[in-house]
Write an enzyme that holds these catalytic residues in place. Structure first.
Site, PDB file in Angstrom:
ATOM      1  N   LEU A  46      36.089  38.363  25.871  1.00 20.59           N
ATOM      2  CA  LEU A  46      34.967  38.253  26.809  1.00 20.59           C
ATOM      3  C   LEU A  46      33.990  37.160  26.396  1.00 20.59           C
ATOM      4  O   LEU A  46      33.622  37.040  25.229  1.00 20.59           O
ATOM      5  CB  LEU A  46      34.237  39.603  26.902  1.00 20.59           C
ATOM      6  CG  LEU A  46      35.098  40.769  27.400  1.00 20.59           C
ATOM      7  CD1 LEU A  46      34.255  42.048  27.496  1.00 20.59           C
ATOM      8  CD2 LEU A  46      35.753  40.462  28.739  1.00 20.59           C
ATOM      9  N   HIS A  99      32.521  36.249  31.898  1.00 20.35           N
ATOM     10  CA  HIS A  99      32.847  37.646  32.210  1.00 20.35           C
ATOM     11  C   HIS A  99      31.571  38.500  32.210  1.00 20.35           C
ATOM     12  O   HIS A  99      31.370  39.360  33.072  1.00 20.35           O
ATOM     13  CB  HIS A  99      33.756  38.257  31.134  1.00 20.35           C
ATOM     14  CG  HIS A  99      35.072  37.573  30.938  1.00 20.35           C
ATOM     15  ND1 HIS A  99      35.405  36.908  29.777  1.00 20.35           N
ATOM     16  CD2 HIS A  99      36.158  37.489  31.736  1.00 20.35           C
ATOM     17  CE1 HIS A  99      36.639  36.451  29.872  1.00 20.35           C
ATOM     18  NE2 HIS A  99      37.117  36.774  31.043  1.00 20.35           N
ATOM     19  N   LYS A 152      35.586  31.592  39.674  1.00 16.78           N
ATOM     20  CA  LYS A 152      36.350  30.709  38.777  1.00 16.78           C
ATOM     21  C   LYS A 152      37.824  30.657  39.183  1.00 16.78           C
ATOM     22  O   LYS A 152      38.451  29.611  39.139  1.00 16.78           O
ATOM     23  CB  LYS A 152      36.189  31.236  37.351  1.00 16.78           C
ATOM     24  CG  LYS A 152      37.185  30.743  36.348  1.00 16.78           C
ATOM     25  CD  LYS A 152      36.783  29.389  35.865  1.00 16.78           C
ATOM     26  CE  LYS A 152      37.691  28.773  34.831  1.00 16.78           C
ATOM     27  NZ  LYS A 152      38.967  29.362  34.611  1.00 16.78           N
ATOM     28  N   GLN A 203      43.021  33.332  43.129  1.00 15.58           N
ATOM     29  CA  GLN A 203      43.189  34.755  42.806  1.00 15.58           C
ATOM     30  C   GLN A 203      42.336  35.616  43.742  1.00 15.58           C
ATOM     31  O   GLN A 203      42.778  36.662  44.226  1.00 15.58           O
ATOM     32  CB  GLN A 203      42.792  34.967  41.346  1.00 15.58           C
ATOM     33  CG  GLN A 203      42.678  36.410  40.909  1.00 15.58           C
ATOM     34  CD  GLN A 203      42.550  36.503  39.394  1.00 15.58           C
ATOM     35  OE1 GLN A 203      43.517  36.324  38.667  1.00 15.58           O
ATOM     36  NE2 GLN A 203      41.345  36.771  38.911  1.00 15.58           N
ATOM     37  N   SER A 251      38.404  31.743  28.778  1.00 20.91           N
ATOM     38  CA  SER A 251      38.952  32.183  27.486  1.00 20.91           C
ATOM     39  C   SER A 251      39.827  31.096  26.877  1.00 20.91           C
ATOM     40  O   SER A 251      40.018  31.053  25.664  1.00 20.91           O
ATOM     41  CB  SER A 251      39.801  33.444  27.672  1.00 20.91           C
ATOM     42  OG  SER A 251      39.072  34.404  28.392  1.00 20.91           O
TER      43      SER A 251
HETATM   44  P1  AMP Z   1      40.173  36.756  32.959  1.00 23.41           P
HETATM   45  O1  AMP Z   1      39.845  37.544  31.743  1.00 23.41           O
HETATM   46  O2  AMP Z   1      40.317  35.297  32.712  1.00 23.41           O
HETATM   47  O3  AMP Z   1      41.297  37.357  33.759  1.00 23.41           O
HETATM   48  O4  AMP Z   1      38.894  36.857  33.912  1.00 23.41           O
HETATM   49  C1  AMP Z   1      38.402  38.110  34.339  1.00 23.41           C
HETATM   50  C2  AMP Z   1      37.446  37.905  35.490  1.00 23.41           C
HETATM   51  O5  AMP Z   1      36.340  37.116  35.071  1.00 23.41           O
HETATM   52  C3  AMP Z   1      38.100  37.151  36.677  1.00 23.41           C
HETATM   53  O6  AMP Z   1      37.642  37.723  37.892  1.00 23.41           O
HETATM   54  C4  AMP Z   1      37.576  35.761  36.484  1.00 23.41           C
HETATM   55  O7  AMP Z   1      37.521  34.996  37.677  1.00 23.41           O
HETATM   56  C5  AMP Z   1      36.190  36.017  35.944  1.00 23.41           C
HETATM   57  N1  AMP Z   1      35.693  34.853  35.205  1.00 23.41           N
HETATM   58  C6  AMP Z   1      36.267  34.263  34.122  1.00 23.41           C
HETATM   59  N2  AMP Z   1      35.565  33.167  33.769  1.00 23.41           N
HETATM   60  C7  AMP Z   1      34.539  33.075  34.636  1.00 23.41           C
HETATM   61  C8  AMP Z   1      33.466  32.141  34.808  1.00 23.41           C
HETATM   62  N3  AMP Z   1      33.312  31.091  34.013  1.00 23.41           N
HETATM   63  N4  AMP Z   1      32.591  32.361  35.807  1.00 23.41           N
HETATM   64  C9  AMP Z   1      32.741  33.421  36.661  1.00 23.41           C
HETATM   65  N5  AMP Z   1      33.735  34.308  36.558  1.00 23.41           N
HETATM   66  C10 AMP Z   1      34.617  34.152  35.562  1.00 23.41           C
END
Ligand code: AMP
Length: 291
Positions: A41, A45, A157, A161, A195
């Site tokens: 995280l 997130h 982001k 998706q 990440s």
């Molecule tokens: P992930 O762990 O990469 O699957 O991301 C989990 C959630 O966090 C997803 O809905 C992503 O779109 C969101 N997320 C990840 N990075 C960002 C960011 N920089 N800004 C906004 N939402 C994010």
């Protein structure tokens, strides 16, 4: 001096546990918001968690590195895992529970069901990663059915998706769950938080600034009066093409719901870019504002 004490966070491992937790929250009149993540995280997130907690919602963060959305050659094995730190970070951001199931809990022996979404899954990430969105749609549908939240929060982001999940929720009548999309959270220099940014060497980290720079170039073209979507995308692509150490995959202006490429900027539109910087694939996008 005043020290805020974070509320305790429940760590839930099984489907009966998360269902029992949600039942109790509902019995007390609470509204449950699910923020699905693959862990590691960061502030991107955590912004999703903070804004939901600030609205008084009972936030459950799921932490699950979903094997089904990685192709065999992708970075599943080296994807960062730091569960203990994630639980504390989620708690400090205001989450009241972390749902961190094992792969066996999510995909029991004999698991044989895949949700495959056509339409918005077709191009771009779907073309370059042919099994990716079926993996995403399946895990998000399962999380919605396991947790049964009132609201799902996703990040802009991952714009494609969002389009795939929105379509899946409509098609499977999961649309009594509210879908809220949080704007992209960026580093000070404009790079979208991810990440995967931690894979970047210092030189690659500099080169990666070309992605947000490409989005700004396109917005400048729009501000100068450009409405041809191909020329707007070309303005972004030029920045990626000329950046040292950046190998662009695509720059395109699309309809946010169908993810079909647009010819003219005359309504809602998203400019999506993807590029490889060293071995790392990065995505970025901007909601376009016609003048
Ligand atoms: P992930 O762990 O990469 O699957 O991301 C989990 C959630 O966090 C997803 O809905 C992503 O779109 C969101 N997320 C990840 N990075 C960002 C960011 N920089 N800004 C906004 N939402 C994010």
């Amino acid at each position: 001096m005043h020290f805020a004490v974070a509320a305790p966070v429940a760590v839930l491992r099984s489907v009966p546990e998360v269902r029992g937790h949600v039942r109790e929250v509902r019995a007390q009149g609470g509204h449950v918001t699910l923020v699905p993540t693959m862990g590691a995280l960061h502030d991107g997130h955590l912004a999703l968690v903070r804004s939901s907690a600030a609205r008084g919602e009972h936030v459950i963060v799921s932490v699950f590195v979903n094997p089904a959305q990685f192709a065999p050659h992708e970075d599943l094995d080296r994807y960062p895992r730091q569960e203990a730190a994630d639980i504390l970070a989620a708690r400090d951001a205001g989450a009241l529970a972390v749902f961190a199931p094992t792969a066996g809990e999510v995909y029991p022996d004999g698991f044989a069901t895949t949700i495959s979404v056509d339409g918005p899954s077709r191009g771009f990430e779907g073309e370059l990663r042919p099994t990716h969105f079926a993996g995403v749609a399946t895990i998000v549908a399962k999380l919605l059915l396991m947790v049964q939240p009132d609201r799902l929060v996703l990040g802009q982001k991952d714009a494609q998706q969002v389009a795939v999940v929105r379509r899946m929720m409509r098609d499977l009548n999961l649309d009594d769950i509210d879908l809220l999309v949080h704007p992209i959270v960026r580093e000070d220099d404009g790079l979208a938080m991810s990440s995967r940014n931690r894979y970047l060497s210092p030189d690659e980290r500099d080169a990666a600034r070309a992605l947000p720079a490409s989005l700004r170039a396109a917005q400048r073209a729009i501000n100068a009066g450009e409405t041809d979507a191909l020329l707007i995308a070309a303005a972004a692509r030029r920045v990626l093409d000329t950046a040292v150490g950046v190998r662009p995959d695509y720059a395109a202006v699309v309809d946010p719901d169908t993810f079909s490429p647009l010819a003219v900027l005359d309504g809602p539109a998203v400019l999506c870019v993807a590029a490889r910087v060293g071995p790392t694939r990065l995505l970025d996008n901007a909601v376009l504002i016609p003048i």
